[in-house]
Scaffold this motif. Structure first.
Motif, PDB file in Angstrom:
ATOM      1  N   GLU A   1      -9.186 -11.720  -1.248  1.00  0.00           N
ATOM      2  CA  GLU A   1     -10.159 -12.303  -2.183  1.00  0.00           C
ATOM      3  C   GLU A   1     -11.550 -12.324  -1.557  1.00  0.00           C
ATOM      4  OE1 GLU A   1      -7.158 -15.369  -4.540  1.00  0.00           O
ATOM      5  OE2 GLU A   1      -7.957 -15.940  -2.569  1.00  0.00           O
TER       6      GLU A   1
ATOM      7  N   HIS B   1     -12.691 -10.149   0.610  1.00  0.00           N
ATOM      8  CA  HIS B   1     -13.192  -8.766   0.540  1.00  0.00           C
ATOM      9  C   HIS B   1     -13.704  -8.449  -0.866  1.00  0.00           C
ATOM     10  CE1 HIS B   1     -12.336  -7.463   4.585  1.00  0.00           C
ATOM     11  NE2 HIS B   1     -11.131  -8.006   4.502  1.00  0.00           N
ATOM     12  N   ASP B   2     -13.041  -8.978  -1.889  1.00  0.00           N
ATOM     13  CA  ASP B   2     -13.505  -8.775  -3.269  1.00  0.00           C
ATOM     14  C   ASP B   2     -14.880  -9.413  -3.479  1.00  0.00           C
ATOM     15  OD1 ASP B   2     -11.138  -7.447  -3.804  1.00  0.00           O
ATOM     16  OD2 ASP B   2     -10.221  -9.132  -4.901  1.00  0.00           O
TER      17      ASP B   2
ATOM     18  N   ALA C   1     -17.459  -7.334  -1.684  1.00  0.00           N
ATOM     19  CA  ALA C   1     -17.729  -6.098  -2.433  1.00  0.00           C
ATOM     20  C   ALA C   1     -18.666  -6.372  -3.607  1.00  0.00           C
ATOM     21  CB  ALA C   1     -16.420  -5.492  -2.934  1.00  0.00           C
ATOM     22  N   GLU C   2     -18.532  -7.561  -4.190  1.00  0.00           N
ATOM     23  CA  GLU C   2     -19.368  -7.917  -5.342  1.00  0.00           C
ATOM     24  C   GLU C   2     -20.814  -8.196  -4.939  1.00  0.00           C
ATOM     25  OE1 GLU C   2     -19.080 -11.042  -9.092  1.00  0.00           O
ATOM     26  OE2 GLU C   2     -17.374 -10.831  -7.747  1.00  0.00           O
TER      27      GLU C   2
END
Length: 162
Positions: free
Chosen positions: A54, A56-57, A60-61
Motif C-alpha cells: 500500500e 508503494h501504491d 507511485a501516486e
C-alpha cells in the motif's frame, strides 16, 4: 448547512496543518521536497500504517512522472489529505493483534520463543527484514527469560484510538 461547511473546512485545515508539519520535519532543504525513503515514516507519523504494498501504491501516486528520488509537497498533500479524511490504514486494534499471537501460541503458554516468531515473520506473508526483526526483538524480548510475552508487547506497542 453553513455550520457543517465551516466544520468540514476546519477539519481539512487541521489535517493540512498536520500533514504540513510532518512533511516539514523531513524537508531538510526547505524546498517543499522530501527524500522518497522518508514517505513511509511521514505517513506513519500521521497515524496511518499501510502495508509495504500500500505504501508503494501511495508513492507511485505522488511520485513525479520521471522519478527523481524526491516527493513534492504539492503532490503529497492532496493524496495524504484524502487518506486521512477516509481514515485509511488505521492501526490494528490491540485485541486483534493478541488474537494473531494466540494463533501462533498453540500451547497457550502466553509467550513465544524468538526463533519460532522469527520463522513466522520472515517466511510468511509480507516478510520482515533482518533489521526489522532485530528492532522488534530489542523491544519485545524479555531479557531475563529470552521469550516474547506477546500481551505485554502488544499493549506496549499499540496506541489508544482518539
Amino acid at each position: 448547512m453553513a455550520e457543517e461547511r465551516d466544520s468540514a473546512e476546519t477539519l481539512v485545515s487541521e489535517i493540512h496543518k498536520k500533514i504540513t508539519d510532518a512533511f516539514e520535519v523531513f524537508d531538510h532543504e526547505f524546498n517543499k521536497t522530501v527524500d522518497i525513503r522518508e514517505i513511509g515514516t511521514i505517513i506513519r507519523s500521521l497515524g496511518c500504517f499501510p502495508s509495504e504494498g500500500e505504501l508503494h501504491d501511495i508513492i507511485a501516486e505522488v511520485e513525479e512522472e520521471e522519478p527523481t528520488g524526491y516527493i513534492h509537497f504539492e503532490k503529497f498533500l492532496p493524496v495524504m489529505t484524502k487518506v486521512l479524511m477516509e481514515r485509511k490504514f488505521r492501526p490494528i486494534p490491540e485485541h486483534l493483534l493478541i488474537q494473531a499471537f494466540e494463533v501462533l501460541d498453540q500451547q497457550k503458554k502466553g509467550y513465544l520463543e524468538p526463533e519460532e516468531l522469527k520463522k513466522h515473520l520472515t517466511q510468511e506473508g509480507e516478510p520482515f527484514t533482518q533489521e526489522e526483526m532485530e528492532e522488534m526483538f530489542s523491544a519485545a524480548l524479555d531479557p531475563d527469560k529470552n521469550v516474547i510475552f506477546y500481551k505485554d508487547f502488544v499493549s506496549m506497542m499499540t496506541i489508544e484510538e482518539t
